[in-house]
Scaffold this motif. Structure first.
Motif, PDB file in Angstrom:
ATOM      1  N   UNK A  54      52.209 -82.713  27.297  1.00  0.00           N
ATOM      2  CA  UNK A  54      51.046 -83.106  26.500  1.00  0.00           C
ATOM      3  C   UNK A  54      50.945 -82.267  25.238  1.00  0.00           C
ATOM      4  N   UNK A  55      50.843 -82.981  24.130  1.00  0.00           N
ATOM      5  CA  UNK A  55      50.828 -82.315  22.829  1.00  0.00           C
ATOM      6  C   UNK A  55      49.460 -82.491  22.191  1.00  0.00           C
ATOM      7  N   UNK A  56      48.953 -81.405  21.615  1.00  0.00           N
ATOM      8  CA  UNK A  56      47.741 -81.466  20.804  1.00  0.00           C
ATOM      9  C   UNK A  56      48.120 -81.320  19.342  1.00  0.00           C
ATOM     10  N   UNK A 109      57.136 -87.139  25.994  1.00  0.00           N
ATOM     11  CA  UNK A 109      56.365 -86.229  25.151  1.00  0.00           C
ATOM     12  C   UNK A 109      55.277 -87.064  24.494  1.00  0.00           C
ATOM     13  N   UNK A 110      54.027 -86.753  24.760  1.00  0.00           N
ATOM     14  CA  UNK A 110      52.955 -87.601  24.245  1.00  0.00           C
ATOM     15  C   UNK A 110      51.865 -86.770  23.585  1.00  0.00           C
ATOM     16  N   UNK A 111      51.394 -87.263  22.457  1.00  0.00           N
ATOM     17  CA  UNK A 111      50.255 -86.628  21.789  1.00  0.00           C
ATOM     18  C   UNK A 111      49.004 -87.146  22.471  1.00  0.00           C
ATOM     19  N   UNK A 112      48.296 -86.262  23.199  1.00  0.00           N
ATOM     20  CA  UNK A 112      47.119 -86.706  23.954  1.00  0.00           C
ATOM     21  C   UNK A 112      45.823 -86.373  23.240  1.00  0.00           C
ATOM     22  N   UNK A 113      45.890 -85.467  22.259  1.00  0.00           N
ATOM     23  CA  UNK A 113      44.669 -85.114  21.526  1.00  0.00           C
ATOM     24  C   UNK A 113      45.004 -84.793  20.082  1.00  0.00           C
ATOM     25  N   UNK A 131      42.240 -74.766  23.082  1.00  0.00           N
ATOM     26  CA  UNK A 131      41.889 -74.175  24.386  1.00  0.00           C
ATOM     27  C   UNK A 131      41.996 -75.185  25.523  1.00  0.00           C
ATOM     28  N   UNK A 132      42.170 -76.462  25.169  1.00  0.00           N
ATOM     29  CA  UNK A 132      42.198 -77.538  26.172  1.00  0.00           C
ATOM     30  C   UNK A 132      43.289 -77.259  27.218  1.00  0.00           C
ATOM     31  N   UNK A 133      42.888 -77.091  28.479  1.00  0.00           N
ATOM     32  CA  UNK A 133      43.867 -76.728  29.518  1.00  0.00           C
ATOM     33  C   UNK A 133      44.926 -77.805  29.749  1.00  0.00           C
ATOM     34  N   UNK A 134      44.648 -79.053  29.333  1.00  0.00           N
ATOM     35  CA  UNK A 134      45.622 -80.120  29.597  1.00  0.00           C
ATOM     36  C   UNK A 134      46.754 -80.132  28.562  1.00  0.00           C
TER      37      UNK A 134
END
Lengths: 436, 436
Positions: free
Chosen positions: B5-7, B37-41, B69-72
């Motif tokens: 998961x990518x921010x 590989x995915x941009x989730x945020x 800080x997002x734990x995901x």
């Protein structure tokens, strides 16, 4: 940190180069890899040569099969070449849990599928940067650097011998046969040049690149292979007149129906960068859907260029075999606690050549004053361009190219030249680098 | 396999390109990286733009500090730019145990030492291929591909804006000011082009390369920086007459006393490959003691070329963060169980252009017969060269360049042409590739 122990199979040209470069750059390589990389054992039939190269610093054996089982060895480097013994040795090394580094393009193009499967099964790495385009890190670029892309095609000058021959045919208008003899005399072509001039070597390399680019198995037997032996000087000349150069290209191209994989003499527009790759140099042009065209250029053969790729693989395997993130790939290439304190020099201490343009009165003695000022500051002249004054004018431009000099000295010389009454205004100064 | 998961911080030009390429090539990238590989945020002040680009497929926020800080989130991609907020965000991401991918050359050239130390301490990776020369994998080449070498110097055309301006000044004999206006109109130069034309951008990149090449800390404040604003068309012309081109080079060179780190307009011999890098293209020439000179060429800026480097870093971090050897770097770039079964095409199905040379009787109708044979096989003509017969001779050469055609059709056309009574002997056929 515990050293990585390497067993070397074959200490000929590339093996000797690998030994030499590993020894010469041991300090920097250790700072990069996180631990020393040392060749502790060498297998070669020529024991005398092996002893001469290693100077007694490694165990020498004639039994390569014994070496690949040696429990003290972490990585086996295979530089024997060919399909048969090399294959058995590589498979035996894998079976014994060793990582393998090889420069053997023929072996991988033909038996790669079997070898990679064996490595996968044992959880070891097989690295082969040296198998394609010598010291140019093209495998790494395709496998890692361009991994975002759908690669559309690759076109490479990947055989130095044939590129040297084609360059000479064009330069001198000679026939293929005459240039081949010359190339053999100079060591650019082997006594039996068949693999090179018939395109087989280039096809091995194109096969390997096609697999990495498109995610297909290596399939050398499906490649179309045509060499340069039937190329005539006439066609090189006609191509030139039409704005093209002829190169032996290895091409791998994605089509909807399948993959084109082919090696043949090819006309390419002279204005393309790759058309200007001359002599024994290699270059690979890659077209990706996101990045567009990228080109990779350098020496494709020779002891130290090929050793450069072999050792890069040794460093890679060493970094990757170390599981903790701190010792994988350092941010700045060198381990963080092993940075150097070499200072960055002030510009006055820089050494480069210079282009100087002066506006002067066209009077006797002007040039003498200028050259004296330069000589007094240890600046020697490489070339000069002096224009006649335009009709009815008394001023003209002088352009001086200097040899390498220290910038501080050049500043002083310029100050003195600008103070000359015959020199008008400021001296224009641009730095010059030969980049050779 | 669990996705990475990518921010994404910043969804402007490069951020948008990263989103687009990751989505378009998702299937191939997953096969290479071993997992999706995915941009989730996405964090961006322009929520509307972010929603438009992502189409609702990612969480959008305006609070970048919340995102890091997002734990995901596993990896944070920083594409905000600048020294201040970007620095705080990168350090916060590291502090929260995220790997970081950044294209921010200014940040790393100035604050790299602090950032890398923080990453080292937390055991996370900071990857920055996109910070230098856009899509060209030059950081990887220096850090990994050339790790065997004592690097002697690097000279790079690493700013596309200035190279475009210099190319135009030379081509059209125009002044700097005029070309700058044109470049701004075409989008090759920004409204405030200071960082580019004064050499600051190139110096950021040269600073980063100097650190990787020589194992020194990043020291932007010690770099000598001179742009192209004072360059006159006259000097470009004189240089040309002397056999040189003027390029804005970023140079890092090892000397015994220290490191030269400098950016300035530089004369280089026209015959060097790098002197022929024109327009907005980038190229970096590296001299290593083992490999000799290698050159890396491609697009140094733009949405998708830069995204290519960002995503390559995402794949790298994904591969390296996976500790088991099977999922590190696959031998053939794609995971072994994810190879494709695309077939390799037989040469008859290959499409390329052709050079055809024919020996003909110089009689009326010859050319008509030949062009008819080509047209009947769906082969169209791009260019033709016909020589007058030599004095007293009745035969001559005709050379035809075709557009792209299917090889099988060309074979048939050649057979028919060779059967013509006015055509003498075999048709010489060489393939032609435009490589564009």
């Amino acid at each position: 940190m515990k050293p990585i122990n390497v067993g070397l199979l074959g200490i000929g040209t590339v093996g000797g180069g690998t030994w030499t470069v590993l020894a010469r750059n041991a300090e920097e390589i250790t700072r990069r890899a996180g631990r020393p990389i040392q060749i502790t054992a060498v297998a070669d039939r020529n024991v005398e040569l092996a002893q001469k190269v290693t100077g007694g610093a490694a165990r020498i054996t004639t039994d390569a099969f014994e070496l690949v089982k040696d429990p003290s060895i972490d990585i086996v480097v295979e530089l024997i070449g060919g399909y048969t013994v090399a294959k058995e040795l590589v498979l035996a090394a894998i079976e014994n849990g060793k990582h393998v580094v090889t420069a053997n393009k023929a072996l991988l193009a033909v038996h790669g599928t079997e070898i990679f499967a064996a490595a996968q099964k044992k959880g070891v790495m097989v690295a082969f940067e040296a198998a394609v385009a010598g010291g140019i890190p093209i495998i790494k670029a395709l496998r890692e650097g361009l991994s975002a892309n759908r690669i559309q095609w690759i076109a490479g000058i990947i055989n130095g011998t044939t590129n040297f021959i084609l360059s000479e045919m064009r330069d001198k208008g000679l026939s293929f046969a005459d240039v081949l003899k010359e190339a053999q005399r100079l060591g650019y072509a082997e006594a039996d040049p068949t693999f090179d001039i018939e395109g087989v070597d280039a096809a091995h390399k194109a096969t390997i690149m096609s697999a990495i680019a498109f995610g297909i198995p290596v399939q050398f037997d499906k490649a179309y292979v045509e060499g340069i032996t039937k190329l005539e000087a006439t066609d090189i000349k006609y191509a030139e007149q039409l704005g093209y150069r002829i190169k032996l290209l290895g091409i791998a191209k994605r089509r909807e129906q399948g993959i084109e994989l082919r090696v043949h003499p090819t006309l390419i527009p002279t204005r393309r960068l790759i058309a200007n790759v001359e002599g024994a140099m290699n270059a690979v042009l890659v077209q990706g859907d996101a990045v567009g065209a990228t080109l990779y250029y350098g020496k494709g053969a020779g002891a130290e260029p090929t050793a450069s790729a072999v050792i890069a693989d040794l460093v890679d395997v060493t970094r990757l075999a170390t599981a903790d993130p701190e010792n994988r790939v350092p941010h700045l290439a060198f381990q963080a606690d092993k940075l150097s304190d070499l200072a960055i020099l002030p510009i006055e201490q820089v050494e480069t050549a210079y282009y100087l343009r002066l506006r002067v009165e066209d009077k006797p003695g002007v040039l003498a004053d200028i050259t004296r000022a330069l000589a007094d500051h240890a600046i020697s002249i490489d070339a000069m361009l002096q224009k006649e004054p335009a009709e009815g004018e008394s001023q003209t431009d002088i352009v001086v190219l200097t040899h390498r000099a220290v910038e501080g000295n050049v500043n002083s010389a310029i100050a003195r030249i600008e103070a000359l009454p015959t020199v008008l205004g400021a001296v224009k100064r641009i730095r010059l680098e030969e980049l050779n």
